[in-house]
Design a protein around this motif. Structure first.
Motif, PDB file in Angstrom:
ATOM      1  N   VAL A 122      41.594  24.770  24.233  1.00 59.10           N
ATOM      2  CA  VAL A 122      42.835  23.987  24.123  1.00 59.10           C
ATOM      3  C   VAL A 122      43.557  23.963  25.467  1.00 59.10           C
ATOM      4  O   VAL A 122      44.050  22.913  25.904  1.00 59.10           O
ATOM      5  CB  VAL A 122      43.748  24.543  23.007  1.00 59.10           C
ATOM      6  N   SER A 123      43.599  25.092  26.149  1.00 55.57           N
ATOM      7  CA  SER A 123      44.235  25.157  27.466  1.00 55.57           C
ATOM      8  C   SER A 123      43.542  24.214  28.454  1.00 55.57           C
ATOM      9  O   SER A 123      44.202  23.513  29.237  1.00 55.57           O
ATOM     10  CB  SER A 123      44.194  26.597  27.992  1.00 55.57           C
ATOM     11  N   ASP A 124      42.219  24.174  28.415  1.00 55.77           N
ATOM     12  CA  ASP A 124      41.467  23.260  29.281  1.00 55.77           C
ATOM     13  C   ASP A 124      41.796  21.805  28.956  1.00 55.77           C
ATOM     14  O   ASP A 124      41.913  20.968  29.852  1.00 55.77           O
ATOM     15  CB  ASP A 124      39.966  23.511  29.160  1.00 55.77           C
ATOM     16  N   ALA A 125      41.951  21.495  27.670  1.00 51.64           N
ATOM     17  CA  ALA A 125      42.321  20.127  27.273  1.00 51.64           C
ATOM     18  C   ALA A 125      43.709  19.784  27.809  1.00 51.64           C
ATOM     19  O   ALA A 125      43.936  18.663  28.285  1.00 51.64           O
ATOM     20  CB  ALA A 125      42.284  19.987  25.749  1.00 51.64           C
ATOM     21  N   ARG A 126      44.621  20.731  27.757  1.00 49.87           N
ATOM     22  CA  ARG A 126      45.982  20.495  28.258  1.00 49.87           C
ATOM     23  C   ARG A 126      45.990  20.216  29.767  1.00 49.87           C
ATOM     24  O   ARG A 126      46.830  19.475  30.255  1.00 49.87           O
ATOM     25  CB  ARG A 126      46.888  21.682  27.955  1.00 49.87           C
ATOM     26  N   LYS A 127      45.056  20.806  30.492  1.00 48.71           N
ATOM     27  CA  LYS A 127      44.951  20.570  31.934  1.00 48.71           C
ATOM     28  C   LYS A 127      44.438  19.166  32.244  1.00 48.71           C
ATOM     29  O   LYS A 127      44.723  18.610  33.294  1.00 48.71           O
ATOM     30  CB  LYS A 127      44.030  21.610  32.582  1.00 48.71           C
ATOM     31  N   ARG A 128      43.669  18.592  31.335  1.00 49.73           N
ATOM     32  CA  ARG A 128      43.046  17.285  31.557  1.00 49.73           C
ATOM     33  C   ARG A 128      43.898  16.117  31.072  1.00 49.73           C
ATOM     34  O   ARG A 128      43.835  15.038  31.647  1.00 49.73           O
ATOM     35  CB  ARG A 128      41.696  17.217  30.837  1.00 49.73           C
ATOM     36  N   TRP A 129      44.622  16.315  29.973  1.00 49.39           N
ATOM     37  CA  TRP A 129      45.360  15.216  29.356  1.00 49.39           C
ATOM     38  C   TRP A 129      46.798  15.638  29.079  1.00 49.39           C
ATOM     39  O   TRP A 129      47.081  16.814  28.855  1.00 49.39           O
ATOM     40  CB  TRP A 129      44.702  14.795  28.039  1.00 49.39           C
ATOM     41  N   GLU A 130      47.665  14.655  29.057  1.00 51.49           N
ATOM     42  CA  GLU A 130      49.063  14.904  28.720  1.00 51.49           C
ATOM     43  C   GLU A 130      49.200  14.860  27.204  1.00 51.49           C
ATOM     44  O   GLU A 130      49.429  13.801  26.619  1.00 51.49           O
ATOM     45  CB  GLU A 130      49.959  13.864  29.392  1.00 51.49           C
TER      46      GLU A 130
END
Length: 158
Positions: A68-76
Motif C-alpha cells: 500500500v505504501s508503494d502504491a501511495r508513492k506512485r499515485w495520488e
C-alpha cells in the motif's frame, strides 16, 4: 494522507459497510474503486470443493502495508482498505477486498490493480485447495508474476 486499513481475518467482510465508512470519514474523493476476490469452483482444469488459506501473523499485514505504501508513492490516492480472509472458505465466499479512493478514477483504478497484483505474489499466504482427489497446495503462477512485473520500473529489484 488518507486512511490505510489492513486486516487479515477469518470473518467475512461487507464491501458496502467498508465503502460507507470511508465516505463518512472523507468526502474529498471523487472515485472509489473496489475489487472483491471470491473462491471459484475450478482451478487448472480441476473441480474445487473449498479453499484453505494460512498466513504468517504480523508478517503478512506488514507485507500488505508495504505494498500500500508503494502504491501511495506512485499515485495520488486517499484511502485504502485491504481485507484478506484466512481459514477454510467455501465456493463463492469472499476472499479479499481491495478498496481505493482518490480524487480521480484513473489513480484509483491503477492503485487498486497494482495492490492486487503485488498482494497476489508478495504477501505471505499459503493456499490449499480441496479437490475430489484430496488436498493440494496452490503453486505460484507465472501469469501472476507477469502481472506484478509489469509494474516494475527499470532498475527495480525482483
Amino acid at each position: 494522507m488518507g486512511v490505510t486499513k489492513v486486516e487479515v481475518r477469518h470473518e467475512d467482510f461487507s464491501l458496502e459497510e467498508e465503502m460507507a465508512a470511508l465516505r463518512r470519514q472523507d468526502q474529498s474523493a471523487g472515485a472509489a474503486v473496489s475489487f472483491v476476490g471470491v473462491v471459484r469452483n475450478r482451478n487448472q482444469g480441476d473441480r474445487i470443493l473449498a479453499l484453505e488459506l494460512e498466513y504468517y501473523p504480523g508478517m503478512t499485514e506488514s507485507a500488505i502495508r508495504t505494498i500500500v505504501s508503494d502504491a501511495r508513492k506512485r499515485w495520488e490516492i486517499e484511502d485504502v482498505v485491504v481485507i484478506h480472509r484466512v481459514g477454510r472458505l467455501a465456493i463463492g465466499e469472499q476472499i479479499v477486498l481491495c478498496l481505493v479512493t482518490s480524487e480521480h478514477r484513473g489513480e484509483a483504478f491503477s492503485a487498486c490493480e497494482f495492490i492486487m497484483d503485488w498482494l497476489k505474489t508478495e504477501a505471505p499466504f499459503w493456499k490449499r485447495e480441496q479437490t475430489p482427489k484430496g488436498l493440494r497446495w496452490v503453486e505460484a503462477r507465472e501469469s501472476d508474476e507477469r502481472s506484478r512485473d509489469r509494474w516494475k520500473t527499470p532498475g527495480q529489484g525482483a
